[in-house]
Design a protein around this motif. Structure first.
Motif, PDB file in Angstrom:
ATOM      1  N   PRO A 105       0.787  -1.236   0.000  1.00 28.84           N
ATOM      2  CA  PRO A 105       0.000   0.000   0.000  1.00 28.84           C
ATOM      3  C   PRO A 105       0.822   1.291   0.000  1.00 28.84           C
ATOM      4  O   PRO A 105       0.287   2.350  -0.326  1.00 28.84           O
ATOM      5  N   PHE A 106       2.095   1.203   0.333  1.00 33.89           N
ATOM      6  CA  PHE A 106       2.905   2.411   0.406  1.00 33.89           C
ATOM      7  C   PHE A 106       3.783   2.617  -0.817  1.00 33.89           C
ATOM      8  O   PHE A 106       4.642   3.491  -0.832  1.00 33.89           O
ATOM      9  N   THR A 107       3.536   1.833  -1.847  1.00 30.66           N
ATOM     10  CA  THR A 107       4.301   1.992  -3.086  1.00 30.66           C
ATOM     11  C   THR A 107       3.523   2.882  -4.055  1.00 30.66           C
ATOM     12  O   THR A 107       2.298   3.027  -3.943  1.00 30.66           O
ATOM     13  N   ASP A 108       4.241   3.456  -5.011  1.00 30.22           N
ATOM     14  CA  ASP A 108       3.587   4.233  -6.062  1.00 30.22           C
ATOM     15  C   ASP A 108       2.718   3.321  -6.929  1.00 30.22           C
ATOM     16  O   ASP A 108       1.695   3.752  -7.459  1.00 30.22           O
ATOM     17  N   SER A 109       3.122   2.096  -7.043  1.00 34.77           N
ATOM     18  CA  SER A 109       2.392   1.139  -7.866  1.00 34.77           C
ATOM     19  C   SER A 109       1.019   0.796  -7.305  1.00 34.77           C
ATOM     20  O   SER A 109       0.128   0.392  -8.051  1.00 34.77           O
ATOM     21  N   ALA A 110       0.836   0.962  -6.000  1.00 31.74           N
ATOM     22  CA  ALA A 110      -0.465   0.660  -5.407  1.00 31.74           C
ATOM     23  C   ALA A 110      -1.551   1.553  -5.999  1.00 31.74           C
ATOM     24  O   ALA A 110      -2.657   1.085  -6.287  1.00 31.74           O
ATOM     25  N   ALA A 111      -1.235   2.821  -6.204  1.00 30.74           N
ATOM     26  CA  ALA A 111      -2.210   3.735  -6.817  1.00 30.74           C
ATOM     27  C   ALA A 111      -2.514   3.312  -8.243  1.00 30.74           C
ATOM     28  O   ALA A 111      -3.675   3.322  -8.672  1.00 30.74           O
ATOM     29  N   ASP A 112      -1.484   2.925  -8.987  1.00 29.73           N
ATOM     30  CA  ASP A 112      -1.699   2.462 -10.369  1.00 29.73           C
ATOM     31  C   ASP A 112      -2.557   1.202 -10.382  1.00 29.73           C
ATOM     32  O   ASP A 112      -3.443   1.055 -11.229  1.00 29.73           O
ATOM     33  N   ALA A 113      -2.302   0.308  -9.454  1.00 32.29           N
ATOM     34  CA  ALA A 113      -3.077  -0.933  -9.375  1.00 32.29           C
ATOM     35  C   ALA A 113      -4.538  -0.627  -9.046  1.00 32.29           C
ATOM     36  O   ALA A 113      -5.453  -1.208  -9.643  1.00 32.29           O
ATOM     37  N   GLN A 114      -4.761   0.298  -8.125  1.00 33.12           N
ATOM     38  CA  GLN A 114      -6.136   0.677  -7.768  1.00 33.12           C
ATOM     39  C   GLN A 114      -6.851   1.288  -8.970  1.00 33.12           C
ATOM     40  O   GLN A 114      -8.014   1.003  -9.220  1.00 33.12           O
ATOM     41  N   PHE A 115      -6.135   2.107  -9.727  1.00 34.30           N
ATOM     42  CA  PHE A 115      -6.718   2.735 -10.913  1.00 34.30           C
ATOM     43  C   PHE A 115      -7.100   1.678 -11.949  1.00 34.30           C
ATOM     44  O   PHE A 115      -8.213   1.676 -12.477  1.00 34.30           O
ATOM     45  N   GLU A 116      -6.170   0.782 -12.232  1.00 31.00           N
ATOM     46  CA  GLU A 116      -6.423  -0.253 -13.241  1.00 31.00           C
ATOM     47  C   GLU A 116      -7.537  -1.201 -12.807  1.00 31.00           C
ATOM     48  O   GLU A 116      -8.358  -1.625 -13.616  1.00 31.00           O
ATOM     49  N   TYR A 117      -7.576  -1.523 -11.535  1.00 25.88           N
ATOM     50  CA  TYR A 117      -8.642  -2.368 -10.993  1.00 25.88           C
ATOM     51  C   TYR A 117     -10.004  -1.702 -11.217  1.00 25.88           C
ATOM     52  O   TYR A 117     -10.952  -2.324 -11.688  1.00 25.88           O
ATOM     53  N   SER A 118     -10.071  -0.424 -10.893  1.00 25.52           N
ATOM     54  CA  SER A 118     -11.323   0.318 -11.039  1.00 25.52           C
ATOM     55  C   SER A 118     -11.728   0.434 -12.506  1.00 25.52           C
ATOM     56  O   SER A 118     -12.911   0.363 -12.842  1.00 25.52           O
ATOM     57  N   LYS A 119     -10.742   0.582 -13.362  1.00 24.72           N
ATOM     58  CA  LYS A 119     -11.020   0.649 -14.807  1.00 24.72           C
ATOM     59  C   LYS A 119     -11.635  -0.652 -15.302  1.00 24.72           C
ATOM     60  O   LYS A 119     -12.576  -0.646 -16.101  1.00 24.72           O
ATOM     61  N   LEU A 120     -11.121  -1.775 -14.823  1.00 28.14           N
ATOM     62  CA  LEU A 120     -11.683  -3.071 -15.212  1.00 28.14           C
ATOM     63  C   LEU A 120     -13.121  -3.216 -14.716  1.00 28.14           C
ATOM     64  O   LEU A 120     -13.973  -3.756 -15.433  1.00 28.14           O
ATOM     65  N   LEU A 121     -13.389  -2.738 -13.525  1.00 22.28           N
ATOM     66  CA  LEU A 121     -14.762  -2.768 -13.017  1.00 22.28           C
ATOM     67  C   LEU A 121     -15.680  -1.973 -13.932  1.00 22.28           C
ATOM     68  O   LEU A 121     -16.782  -2.408 -14.284  1.00 22.28           O
ATOM     69  N   PHE A 173      -4.691   7.620  -1.976  1.00 24.64           N
ATOM     70  CA  PHE A 173      -3.479   7.947  -2.736  1.00 24.64           C
ATOM     71  C   PHE A 173      -3.581   9.358  -3.311  1.00 24.64           C
ATOM     72  O   PHE A 173      -3.412   9.573  -4.510  1.00 24.64           O
ATOM     73  N   ARG A 174      -3.864  10.323  -2.455  1.00 23.83           N
ATOM     74  CA  ARG A 174      -4.094  11.714  -2.901  1.00 23.83           C
ATOM     75  C   ARG A 174      -2.917  12.282  -3.694  1.00 23.83           C
ATOM     76  O   ARG A 174      -3.110  13.156  -4.528  1.00 23.83           O
ATOM     77  N   GLN A 175      -1.719  11.824  -3.426  1.00 23.55           N
ATOM     78  CA  GLN A 175      -0.545  12.364  -4.106  1.00 23.55           C
ATOM     79  C   GLN A 175      -0.269  11.675  -5.440  1.00 23.55           C
ATOM     80  O   GLN A 175       0.688  12.003  -6.133  1.00 23.55           O
ATOM     81  N   SER A 176      -1.108  10.736  -5.804  1.00 22.61           N
ATOM     82  CA  SER A 176      -0.895   9.969  -7.032  1.00 22.61           C
ATOM     83  C   SER A 176      -0.997  10.850  -8.279  1.00 22.61           C
ATOM     84  O   SER A 176      -1.799  11.782  -8.328  1.00 22.61           O
ATOM     85  N   THR A 177      -0.201  10.512  -9.256  1.00 23.06           N
ATOM     86  CA  THR A 177      -0.289  11.199 -10.545  1.00 23.06           C
ATOM     87  C   THR A 177      -1.589  10.826 -11.267  1.00 23.06           C
ATOM     88  O   THR A 177      -1.942  11.464 -12.251  1.00 23.06           O
ATOM     89  N   ARG A 178      -2.293   9.820 -10.778  1.00 22.32           N
ATOM     90  CA  ARG A 178      -3.559   9.377 -11.381  1.00 22.32           C
ATOM     91  C   ARG A 178      -4.779  10.066 -10.763  1.00 22.32           C
ATOM     92  O   ARG A 178      -5.909   9.768 -11.117  1.00 22.32           O
ATOM     93  N   PHE A 179      -4.550  10.989  -9.818  1.00 18.94           N
ATOM     94  CA  PHE A 179      -5.640  11.648  -9.103  1.00 18.94           C
ATOM     95  C   PHE A 179      -6.623  12.317 -10.070  1.00 18.94           C
ATOM     96  O   PHE A 179      -7.834  12.059 -10.017  1.00 18.94           O
TER      97      PHE A 179
END
Length: 168
Positions: free
Chosen positions: A40-56, A76-82
């Motif tokens: 959960p503390f990696t930058d990739s966690a935000a990307d994974a959450q984004f991709e998961y939500s996209k699949l949904l 992940f407020r600081q994510s570049t995917r915000f």
């Protein structure tokens, strides 16, 4: 340690993308969820959450996808995917309201009720009050209330657009 966790998360995301591209979207979703849970503390966690939500969203699970993007925005407020997540939320609300979908869905989602739609648009406004989606979200809320025959709430929503976004 963070570098090794990031490397492991990146490898898992690569596996998830491969699974999704070969049609195994269920496996991809499971991998994305695992990345968020295990790293959960990696930058990739935000990307994974984004991709998961996209699949949904692609599977027509609009409310779940909306909530998934909200998790990204909240956790992940600081994510570049915000900004992208806010955009996705706005598009989900629009598609749920109009029934017009920007992509081809295999599953036709159940209609989202007006109360939930208002909540979705309010979430977009709360998440990004100064974004380009705020005024259209406020206006959509007014239209929903107008369609329900609630003139007072519709007028209040339209007035909010005028006051908060006078140039729109």
């Amino acid at each position: 340690q963070k570098q090794s966790q990031e490397a492991a998360a990146v490898a898992m995301i690569r596996d998830a993308k491969t699974a999704a591209s070969t049609g195994d979207k269920g496996r991809a979703q499971d991998i994305y969820k695992s990345v968020v849970k295990q790293y959960p503390f990696t930058d990739s966690a935000a990307d994974a959450q984004f991709e998961y939500s996209k699949l949904l969203r692609e599977n027509g699970k609009f409310e779940d996808a909306y909530d998934g993007f909200q998790k990204l925005i909240t956790d992940f407020r600081q994510s570049t995917r915000f900004a992208e997540a806010v955009q996705q939320q706005f598009q989900i609300a629009e598609e749920s309201r109009t029934g017009k979908h920007s992509t081809i869905f295999v599953v036709i989602p159940a209609k989202v009720g007006p109360t939930k739609l208002v909540e979705m648009y309010q979430g977009v406004i709360r998440n990004a009050p100064f974004s380009k989606y705020s005024a259209p979200a406020m206006f959509a809320i007014g239209e929903i209330y107008q369609d329900k025959g609630d003139k007072a709430l519709a007028d209040a929503a339209f007035q909010q657009v005028v006051e908060n976004h006078p140039g729109t």
